[in-house]
Design a protein around this motif. Structure first.
Motif, PDB file in Angstrom:
ATOM      1  N   GLY A 135      38.594 -11.549  62.742  1.00  0.00           N
ATOM      2  CA  GLY A 135      38.886 -10.728  63.913  1.00  0.00           C
ATOM      3  C   GLY A 135      38.770  -9.245  63.641  1.00  0.00           C
ATOM      4  N   VAL A 136      39.185  -8.804  62.449  1.00  0.00           N
ATOM      5  CA  VAL A 136      39.078  -7.393  62.090  1.00  0.00           C
ATOM      6  C   VAL A 136      37.611  -6.967  62.012  1.00  0.00           C
ATOM      7  CG1 VAL A 136      39.447  -5.718  60.237  1.00  0.00           C
ATOM      8  CG2 VAL A 136      41.300  -7.228  60.921  1.00  0.00           C
ATOM      9  N   VAL A 137      36.803  -7.762  61.318  1.00  0.00           N
ATOM     10  CA  VAL A 137      35.381  -7.419  61.148  1.00  0.00           C
ATOM     11  C   VAL A 137      34.667  -7.384  62.490  1.00  0.00           C
ATOM     12  CG1 VAL A 137      33.197  -8.169  60.137  1.00  0.00           C
ATOM     13  CG2 VAL A 137      35.298  -8.321  58.796  1.00  0.00           C
ATOM     14  N   THR A 138      34.835  -8.435  63.279  1.00  0.00           N
ATOM     15  CA  THR A 138      34.139  -8.492  64.571  1.00  0.00           C
ATOM     16  C   THR A 138      34.695  -7.465  65.559  1.00  0.00           C
ATOM     17  OG1 THR A 138      35.634 -10.300  65.235  1.00  0.00           O
ATOM     18  CG2 THR A 138      33.479 -10.901  64.321  1.00  0.00           C
ATOM     19  N   GLY A 139      35.999  -7.242  65.530  1.00  0.00           N
ATOM     20  CA  GLY A 139      36.589  -6.262  66.441  1.00  0.00           C
ATOM     21  C   GLY A 139      36.141  -4.845  66.140  1.00  0.00           C
ATOM     22  N   ILE A 140      36.081  -4.502  64.846  1.00  0.00           N
ATOM     23  CA  ILE A 140      35.609  -3.169  64.466  1.00  0.00           C
ATOM     24  C   ILE A 140      34.134  -3.006  64.825  1.00  0.00           C
ATOM     25  CG2 ILE A 140      35.080  -1.688  62.486  1.00  0.00           C
ATOM     26  CD1 ILE A 140      37.642  -2.601  61.194  1.00  0.00           C
ATOM     27  N   ALA A 141      33.344  -4.043  64.550  1.00  0.00           N
ATOM     28  CA  ALA A 141      31.914  -3.961  64.867  1.00  0.00           C
ATOM     29  C   ALA A 141      31.688  -3.787  66.364  1.00  0.00           C
ATOM     30  CB  ALA A 141      31.201  -5.214  64.364  1.00  0.00           C
ATOM     31  N   ALA A 142      32.410  -4.563  67.178  1.00  0.00           N
ATOM     32  CA  ALA A 142      32.237  -4.467  68.628  1.00  0.00           C
ATOM     33  C   ALA A 142      32.713  -3.127  69.164  1.00  0.00           C
ATOM     34  CB  ALA A 142      32.995  -5.609  69.313  1.00  0.00           C
ATOM     35  N   GLY A 143      33.855  -2.660  68.685  1.00  0.00           N
ATOM     36  CA  GLY A 143      34.409  -1.418  69.219  1.00  0.00           C
ATOM     37  C   GLY A 143      33.711  -0.171  68.735  1.00  0.00           C
ATOM     38  N   TYR A 144      33.237  -0.165  67.485  1.00  0.00           N
ATOM     39  CA  TYR A 144      32.648   1.055  66.920  1.00  0.00           C
ATOM     40  C   TYR A 144      31.167   1.194  67.260  1.00  0.00           C
ATOM     41  CZ  TYR A 144      31.378   4.694  63.592  1.00  0.00           C
ATOM     42  OH  TYR A 144      30.897   5.851  63.024  1.00  0.00           O
ATOM     43  N   PHE A 145      30.405   0.116  67.111  1.00  0.00           N
ATOM     44  CA  PHE A 145      28.963   0.205  67.328  1.00  0.00           C
ATOM     45  C   PHE A 145      28.594   0.086  68.801  1.00  0.00           C
ATOM     46  CE2 PHE A 145      29.310  -1.381  62.926  1.00  0.00           C
ATOM     47  CZ  PHE A 145      28.648  -0.350  62.283  1.00  0.00           C
ATOM     48  N   GLY A 146      29.359  -0.693  69.580  1.00  0.00           N
ATOM     49  CA  GLY A 146      29.070  -0.832  71.002  1.00  0.00           C
ATOM     50  C   GLY A 146      27.706  -1.461  71.249  1.00  0.00           C
ATOM     51  N   GLY A 147      27.135  -1.179  72.406  1.00  0.00           N
ATOM     52  CA  GLY A 147      25.794  -1.655  72.723  1.00  0.00           C
ATOM     53  C   GLY A 147      25.670  -3.162  72.676  1.00  0.00           C
ATOM     54  N   TRP A 148      24.522  -3.632  72.143  1.00  0.00           N
ATOM     55  CA  TRP A 148      24.253  -5.073  72.108  1.00  0.00           C
ATOM     56  C   TRP A 148      25.195  -5.796  71.158  1.00  0.00           C
ATOM     57  CZ3 TRP A 148      23.013  -7.664  67.683  1.00  0.00           C
ATOM     58  CH2 TRP A 148      22.592  -6.901  66.582  1.00  0.00           C
ATOM     59  N   VAL A 149      25.683  -5.081  70.120  1.00  0.00           N
ATOM     60  CA  VAL A 149      26.641  -5.712  69.198  1.00  0.00           C
ATOM     61  C   VAL A 149      27.929  -6.054  69.944  1.00  0.00           C
ATOM     62  CG1 VAL A 149      28.012  -5.390  67.109  1.00  0.00           C
ATOM     63  CG2 VAL A 149      25.674  -4.489  67.211  1.00  0.00           C
ATOM     64  N   ASP A 150      28.422  -5.106  70.729  1.00  0.00           N
ATOM     65  CA  ASP A 150      29.634  -5.333  71.512  1.00  0.00           C
ATOM     66  C   ASP A 150      29.412  -6.442  72.541  1.00  0.00           C
ATOM     67  OD1 ASP A 150      32.121  -5.093  72.644  1.00  0.00           O
ATOM     68  OD2 ASP A 150      31.646  -3.294  73.793  1.00  0.00           O
ATOM     69  N   SER A 151      28.263  -6.427  73.195  1.00  0.00           N
ATOM     70  CA  SER A 151      27.976  -7.444  74.218  1.00  0.00           C
ATOM     71  C   SER A 151      27.915  -8.835  73.608  1.00  0.00           C
ATOM     72  CB  SER A 151      26.656  -7.121  74.916  1.00  0.00           C
ATOM     73  OG  SER A 151      26.731  -5.879  75.586  1.00  0.00           O
ATOM     74  N   LEU A 152      27.237  -8.971  72.447  1.00  0.00           N
ATOM     75  CA  LEU A 152      27.101 -10.278  71.804  1.00  0.00           C
ATOM     76  C   LEU A 152      28.448 -10.817  71.370  1.00  0.00           C
ATOM     77  CD1 LEU A 152      25.361 -12.541  70.617  1.00  0.00           C
ATOM     78  CD2 LEU A 152      25.119 -11.146  68.536  1.00  0.00           C
TER      79      LEU A 152
END
Length: 333
Positions: A135-152
């Protein structure tokens, strides 16, 4: 209005100390303030005491079994009648069996409970670590990078949260166990059954934490200190690990402390429903499942494991609530 003397930006006013010549004024970090608040919270300290008590019991289980001269697997036919009822008062309590015996088998109930506490704690803690880590890894990736990473990541989270989780936990556990059996692996062994439970529990656990961390990161990445780091040319890794991640430790720790009792209950529920650990492995759910059929004639056999499960969950919940209040800067405690 000017800020009053001694009042911190967190809204916490420290105790007044006598002014002495040459006295050094020392500030307290958020963690020092939180620890101080936690120590003052009697309910939270009671929860800490319960948690430590059961953790120590789990760690000292082999020593306690050695002192009592019992183990959780040995049958003792001399402790039960021909009908399987324990010999002696309150479920067969005696100098040799301190909490009585298991009906029909005569196995020592104290040893079974200690083994069950250790089993439940290991599965729940490992499941929480895996779920929180993902959850930490995916949450940071989604919140920080945004865009298609957040959408996926967000769509995957939405799909997993849409499943009826208890039904899928009940369905997936025997499915995976049967697949292991087809490869010649004994899925009923404590190691493999524990690994299966960790897998299925954590798979449905990490999406909740991903949403929590994503929301925190979306807020943090717009803060002034992150903008200042970008202005001076800090790398993305520096911003993530030195600016954002340190501000996530409080929700990470609080969420972990609150999710462990949930996973303890889930593990016990799966065992009670017959898709978790199986006998002779002892877990609180396995003991409760067997105790139901004896509850009318040997009520202590049902009451003791139920009480242990209740106290473990209660201890973690009270401790988690106290920890959340202690780490909240807006708290007035």
């Amino acid at each position: 209005m000017t800020q009053s003397v001694g009042e911190t930006e967190l809204g916490h006013t420290p105790e007044m100390v006598p002014q002495e010549s040459g006295a050094e004024i020392r500030g307290r970090s958020l963690w020092q303030i939180a620890l101080r608040r936690l120590r003052r919270d009697k309910a939270a300290m009671f929860g800490v005491g319960l948690v430590l008590f059961f953790v120590l019991l789990a760690l000292l289980r082999p020593l306690l079994d050695l002192i009592a001269g019992v183990d959780p697997f040995t049958f003792d036919a001399s402790s039960v009648t021909s009908a399987g009822l324990p010999i002696g008062p309150i479920g067969g309590i005696s100098a040799h069996h301190w909490l009585g015996v298991e009906p029909s088998t005569g196995r020592d109930l104290m040893a079974r409970l200690l083994y069950g506490v250790a089993t439940s704690l290991i599965v729940s803690v490992v499941s929480a670590i895996v779920a929180v880590g993902v959850g930490v890894v995916t949450g940071i990736a989604a919140g920080y990078f945004g865009g298609w990473v957040d959408s996926l990541i967000s769509r995957i989270v939405d799909v997993l949260l849409g499943f009826p989780q208890l039904l899928f936990l009940i369905a997936l556990t025997p499915l995976i166990a049967n697949r292991l059996n087809s490869f010649g692996i004994d899925s009923t062994s404590p190691f493999w059954r524990g690994l299966i439970l960790v897998m299925v529990i954590s798979v449905f656990g990490w999406p909740y934490f991903t949403r929590v961390i994503r929301g925190q990161v979306l807020s943090l990445r717009e803060r002034e200190f992150v903008d200042a780091a970008r202005t001076v040319g800090a790398s993305g890794g520096h911003i993530l690990f030195r600016q954002i991640l340190p501000n996530l430790w409080a929700p990470i720790i609080v969420f972990t402390s609150l999710i462990i009792p949930v996973y303890i209950t889930v593990e016990a529920s799966l065992a009670y429903l017959g898709v978790g650990f199986v006998t002779p492995t002892a877990s609180l759910g396995v003991i409760l499942q067997d105790a139901v059929s004896w509850s009318t004639v040997v009520p202590s056999y049902f009451f003791l494991p139920g009480l242990v499960l209740f106290l473990i969950v209660l201890g973690f919940n009270i401790f988690g609530d106290g920890l959340r209040d202690a780490l909240d800067p807006r708290s007035s405690h």
